[in-house]
Design a protein around this motif. Structure first.
Motif, PDB file in Angstrom:
ATOM      1  N   TRP A   1       0.804  -1.216   0.000  1.00 37.38           N
ATOM      2  CA  TRP A   1       0.000   0.000   0.000  1.00 37.38           C
ATOM      3  C   TRP A   1       0.842   1.274   0.000  1.00 37.38           C
ATOM      4  CZ3 TRP A   1       1.280   2.847   4.223  1.00 37.38           C
ATOM      5  CH2 TRP A   1       1.826   2.161   5.309  1.00 37.38           C
ATOM      6  N   TRP A   2       2.159   1.157   0.268  1.00 36.03           N
ATOM      7  CA  TRP A   2       2.977   2.370   0.386  1.00 36.03           C
ATOM      8  C   TRP A   2       3.517   2.870  -0.955  1.00 36.03           C
ATOM      9  CZ3 TRP A   2       4.333  -2.176   3.137  1.00 36.03           C
ATOM     10  CH2 TRP A   2       5.242  -2.997   2.485  1.00 36.03           C
ATOM     11  N   GLY A   3       3.169   2.195  -2.061  1.00 37.47           N
ATOM     12  CA  GLY A   3       3.565   2.682  -3.379  1.00 37.47           C
ATOM     13  C   GLY A   3       4.987   2.318  -3.732  1.00 37.47           C
TER      14      GLY A   3
ATOM     15  N   ASN B   1      -1.934   1.078   9.539  1.00 38.17           N
ATOM     16  CA  ASN B   1      -0.745   0.417   8.985  1.00 38.17           C
ATOM     17  C   ASN B   1       0.403   1.408   8.926  1.00 38.17           C
ATOM     18  OD1 ASN B   1      -3.299  -0.723   7.218  1.00 38.17           O
ATOM     19  ND2 ASN B   1      -1.939  -2.338   7.861  1.00 38.17           N
ATOM     20  N   TYR B   2       1.620   0.925   9.121  1.00 39.47           N
ATOM     21  CA  TYR B   2       2.789   1.799   9.032  1.00 39.47           C
ATOM     22  C   TYR B   2       3.931   1.054   8.347  1.00 39.47           C
ATOM     23  CZ  TYR B   2       4.586  -0.918  12.982  1.00 39.47           C
ATOM     24  OH  TYR B   2       5.021  -1.942  13.791  1.00 39.47           O
ATOM     25  N   ALA B   3       4.800   1.799   7.713  1.00 42.01           N
ATOM     26  CA  ALA B   3       5.999   1.244   7.084  1.00 42.01           C
ATOM     27  C   ALA B   3       7.119   2.268   7.258  1.00 42.01           C
ATOM     28  CB  ALA B   3       5.768   0.950   5.611  1.00 42.01           C
ATOM     29  N   ILE B   4       8.272   1.809   7.778  1.00 38.09           N
ATOM     30  CA  ILE B   4       9.403   2.691   8.081  1.00 38.09           C
ATOM     31  C   ILE B   4      10.511   2.436   7.068  1.00 38.09           C
ATOM     32  CG2 ILE B   4      11.106   3.334   9.835  1.00 38.09           C
ATOM     33  CD1 ILE B   4       9.101   2.125  11.917  1.00 38.09           C
ATOM     34  N   PHE B   5      10.965   3.506   6.420  1.00 31.75           N
ATOM     35  CA  PHE B   5      12.018   3.416   5.406  1.00 31.75           C
ATOM     36  C   PHE B   5      13.214   4.232   5.898  1.00 31.75           C
ATOM     37  CE2 PHE B   5       7.880   3.005   3.542  1.00 31.75           C
ATOM     38  CZ  PHE B   5       7.990   1.944   2.660  1.00 31.75           C
ATOM     39  N   SER B   6      14.032   3.615   6.753  1.00 30.47           N
ATOM     40  CA  SER B   6      15.135   4.340   7.395  1.00 30.47           C
ATOM     41  C   SER B   6      16.164   4.829   6.397  1.00 30.47           C
ATOM     42  CB  SER B   6      15.819   3.441   8.438  1.00 30.47           C
ATOM     43  OG  SER B   6      14.901   3.036   9.421  1.00 30.47           O
ATOM     44  N   ASN B   7      16.421   4.027   5.345  1.00 38.85           N
ATOM     45  CA  ASN B   7      17.494   4.385   4.414  1.00 38.85           C
ATOM     46  C   ASN B   7      17.160   5.586   3.542  1.00 38.85           C
ATOM     47  OD1 ASN B   7      15.583   2.491   3.378  1.00 38.85           O
ATOM     48  ND2 ASN B   7      16.837   2.234   1.559  1.00 38.85           N
ATOM     49  N   ILE B   8      15.873   5.948   3.423  1.00 39.85           N
ATOM     50  CA  ILE B   8      15.507   7.142   2.654  1.00 39.85           C
ATOM     51  C   ILE B   8      14.797   8.180   3.528  1.00 39.85           C
ATOM     52  CG2 ILE B   8      15.365   5.926   0.438  1.00 39.85           C
ATOM     53  CD1 ILE B   8      12.312   5.886   0.770  1.00 39.85           C
ATOM     54  N   GLY B   9      14.716   7.929   4.832  1.00 41.02           N
ATOM     55  CA  GLY B   9      14.131   8.899   5.752  1.00 41.02           C
ATOM     56  C   GLY B   9      12.646   9.131   5.537  1.00 41.02           C
ATOM     57  N   ARG B  10      11.870   8.072   5.388  1.00 39.82           N
ATOM     58  CA  ARG B  10      10.435   8.211   5.170  1.00 39.82           C
ATOM     59  C   ARG B  10       9.644   7.308   6.112  1.00 39.82           C
ATOM     60  NH1 ARG B  10      12.153  12.007   3.078  1.00 39.82           N
ATOM     61  NH2 ARG B  10      11.893  12.760   0.933  1.00 39.82           N
ATOM     62  N   LEU B  11       8.455   7.770   6.475  1.00 36.56           N
ATOM     63  CA  LEU B  11       7.512   6.993   7.280  1.00 36.56           C
ATOM     64  C   LEU B  11       6.154   7.087   6.600  1.00 36.56           C
ATOM     65  CD1 LEU B  11       6.366   5.559   9.838  1.00 36.56           C
ATOM     66  CD2 LEU B  11       6.137   7.832  10.861  1.00 36.56           C
ATOM     67  N   ALA B  12       5.585   5.932   6.229  1.00 38.61           N
ATOM     68  CA  ALA B  12       4.276   5.900   5.577  1.00 38.61           C
ATOM     69  C   ALA B  12       3.247   5.358   6.565  1.00 38.61           C
ATOM     70  CB  ALA B  12       4.321   5.025   4.325  1.00 38.61           C
ATOM     71  N   ILE B  13       2.101   6.026   6.628  1.00 43.80           N
ATOM     72  CA  ILE B  13       1.024   5.608   7.528  1.00 43.80           C
ATOM     73  C   ILE B  13      -0.270   5.539   6.727  1.00 43.80           C
ATOM     74  CG2 ILE B  13      -0.370   6.218   9.544  1.00 43.80           C
ATOM     75  CD1 ILE B  13       2.028   7.558  10.739  1.00 43.80           C
ATOM     76  N   ARG B  14      -0.999   4.437   6.888  1.00 42.59           N
ATOM     77  CA  ARG B  14      -2.314   4.311   6.249  1.00 42.59           C
ATOM     78  C   ARG B  14      -3.373   4.250   7.340  1.00 42.59           C
ATOM     79  NH1 ARG B  14      -3.998  -0.616   2.294  1.00 42.59           N
ATOM     80  NH2 ARG B  14      -3.620  -1.787   4.215  1.00 42.59           N
ATOM     81  N   GLU B  15      -4.252   5.235   7.337  1.00 42.81           N
ATOM     82  CA  GLU B  15      -5.336   5.315   8.312  1.00 42.81           C
ATOM     83  C   GLU B  15      -6.652   5.377   7.543  1.00 42.81           C
ATOM     84  OE1 GLU B  15      -4.691   5.509  11.637  1.00 42.81           O
ATOM     85  OE2 GLU B  15      -6.487   6.293  12.606  1.00 42.81           O
ATOM     86  N   ASN B  16      -7.543   4.441   7.799  1.00 45.41           N
ATOM     87  CA  ASN B  16      -8.835   4.396   7.113  1.00 45.41           C
ATOM     88  C   ASN B  16      -8.670   4.362   5.597  1.00 45.41           C
ATOM     89  OD1 ASN B  16     -10.221   4.562   9.615  1.00 45.41           O
ATOM     90  ND2 ASN B  16      -9.965   6.795   9.610  1.00 45.41           N
ATOM     91  N   GLY B  17      -7.642   3.649   5.124  1.00 45.51           N
ATOM     92  CA  GLY B  17      -7.417   3.489   3.696  1.00 45.51           C
ATOM     93  C   GLY B  17      -6.679   4.642   3.042  1.00 45.51           C
ATOM     94  N   LEU B  18      -6.380   5.725   3.771  1.00 47.07           N
ATOM     95  CA  LEU B  18      -5.686   6.891   3.221  1.00 47.07           C
ATOM     96  C   LEU B  18      -4.231   6.893   3.670  1.00 47.07           C
ATOM     97  CD1 LEU B  18      -8.465   9.563   3.884  1.00 47.07           C
ATOM     98  CD2 LEU B  18      -8.020   8.283   1.783  1.00 47.07           C
TER      99      LEU B  18
ATOM    100  N   PHE C   1      11.655  -1.037  -0.308  1.00 50.36           N
ATOM    101  CA  PHE C   1      11.477  -2.041   0.738  1.00 50.36           C
ATOM    102  C   PHE C   1      11.578  -1.382   2.112  1.00 50.36           C
ATOM    103  CE2 PHE C   1      12.900  -4.531  -2.867  1.00 50.36           C
ATOM    104  CZ  PHE C   1      12.089  -5.656  -2.808  1.00 50.36           C
ATOM    105  N   PRO C   2      10.577  -1.505   2.966  1.00 53.14           N
ATOM    106  CA  PRO C   2      10.648  -0.903   4.306  1.00 53.14           C
ATOM    107  C   PRO C   2      11.613  -1.667   5.209  1.00 53.14           C
ATOM    108  CG  PRO C   2       8.668  -2.229   4.126  1.00 53.14           C
ATOM    109  CD  PRO C   2       9.315  -2.239   2.759  1.00 53.14           C
ATOM    110  N   ASN C   3      12.229  -0.928   6.154  1.00 50.13           N
ATOM    111  CA  ASN C   3      13.055  -1.585   7.162  1.00 50.13           C
ATOM    112  C   ASN C   3      12.184  -2.353   8.142  1.00 50.13           C
ATOM    113  OD1 ASN C   3      14.556   1.138   6.372  1.00 50.13           O
ATOM    114  ND2 ASN C   3      16.092  -0.387   6.893  1.00 50.13           N
ATOM    115  N   SER C   4      10.980  -1.834   8.368  1.00 53.30           N
ATOM    116  CA  SER C   4      10.010  -2.554   9.192  1.00 53.30           C
ATOM    117  C   SER C   4       8.620  -2.053   8.844  1.00 53.30           C
ATOM    118  CB  SER C   4      10.291  -2.356  10.690  1.00 53.30           C
ATOM    119  OG  SER C   4      10.151  -0.989  11.061  1.00 53.30           O
ATOM    120  N   SER C   5       7.622  -2.891   9.062  1.00 51.78           N
ATOM    121  CA  SER C   5       6.236  -2.518   8.799  1.00 51.78           C
ATOM    122  C   SER C   5       5.338  -3.321   9.717  1.00 51.78           C
ATOM    123  CB  SER C   5       5.874  -2.774   7.323  1.00 51.78           C
ATOM    124  OG  SER C   5       6.006  -4.150   7.010  1.00 51.78           O
ATOM    125  N   GLY C   6       4.112  -2.851   9.881  1.00 56.27           N
ATOM    126  CA  GLY C   6       3.177  -3.553  10.747  1.00 56.27           C
ATOM    127  C   GLY C   6       1.871  -2.792  10.829  1.00 56.27           C
TER     128      GLY C   6
END
Length: 266
Positions: A113-115, A130-147, A119-124
């Protein structure tokens, strides 16, 4: 997850392996362990490096052959070089290939879902978030209610998650600085997806309940308690962001937008 390095990243790994006389496979395994922590530590079990061992940024190196100082020096040197490459962007995973889903839209990969963040360093997930952490590019993706909302994590090395008590999201994050306030992170994309603040009842002069937006309470309450400390905290955050802009971590536009947002809280 079978992550694949970019061609330039793999060449950097090969160069490091050649300098130390270690096989590319061993150095690749060590790199994958390091990249999970954004280069801050590694726990590994690699026969070529003495079996089980551990390395931590700042000086701690442990190997299976504890009295083999040469092996310790090799592991320490390898980890330092690889850690620097990870933090400088010299080692990255390939972005996920874009594919067309059943609705005809492109996404990073089927089911991701993060586009196209890679590859995230961790997700859950926590409480339908939902969240996905991308430490190597300094990004954090969060999906709340499908957004989906993507944040720039600046210099935070996010290493922990938990259940949020209040706030816009039901999941919280911690870094080397403690709890991460998502309101202080620049939004890279999906800002319009940010959940609307919850409303809370307050008492008016006639003792009747009325609704007031949570952000206004968050701004007013600290001022009522200690206006000077609140203002100092705002200016301190602006100074920190200015330093990040000078280092190139924040763009001028990101800095100006966040500065205006913080000043509006005064």
């Amino acid at each position: 997850m079978n992550a694949i390095f970019t061609d330039a990243s793999f060449q950097n790994i090969v160069n490091v392996a050649n300098r130390y006389g270690i096989s590319v496979n061993a150095v690749t395994d060590l790199t994958q362990t390091l990249i999970r922590t954004n280069g801050s530590m590694a726990q590994f079990n690699i026969p070529e490096l003495g079996g089980g061992g551990q390395w931590m940024q700042g000086g701690m190196t442990m190997v299976g052959d504890m009295f083999n100082n040469q092996l310790k020096a090799t592991v320490n040197g390898l980890c330092i070089e690889l850690s620097n490459l990870i933090n400088q962007g010299g080692i990255q995973y390939k972005p996920l290939p874009k594919v067309e889903n059943q609705n005809g839209f492109l996404s990073g990969s089927a089911g991701n879902w993060w586009g196209d963040l890679g590859f995230p360093n961790s997700s859950g997930s926590q409480n339908n978030t939902n969240y996905a952490i991308f430490s190597n590019i300094g990004r954090l993706a969060i999906r709340e209610n499908g957004l989906v909302t993507v944040f720039n994590t600046l210099d935070h090395q996010i290493g922990g998650t938990g259940q949020q008590q209040g706030g816009n999201y039901s999941v919280s994050f911690t870094s080397q600085y403690g709890n991460v306030d998502l309101n202080t992170l620049p939004i890279v994309s999906g800002g319009e997806n940010k959940p609307k603040p919850k409303q809370a009842p307050i008492q008016n002069n006639n003792n009747n309940n009325i609704l007031q937006n949570e952000p206004l309470q968050a701004i007013v309450a600290p001022v009522q308690l200690d206006n000077n400390n609140f203002e100092e905290d705002i200016f301190t955050k602006i100074e920190k962001m200015a330093a990040l802009k000078d280092k190139g971590i924040l763009t001028v536009e990101e800095f100006e937008n966040k500065k205006i947002d913080l000043l509006n809280r005064l």
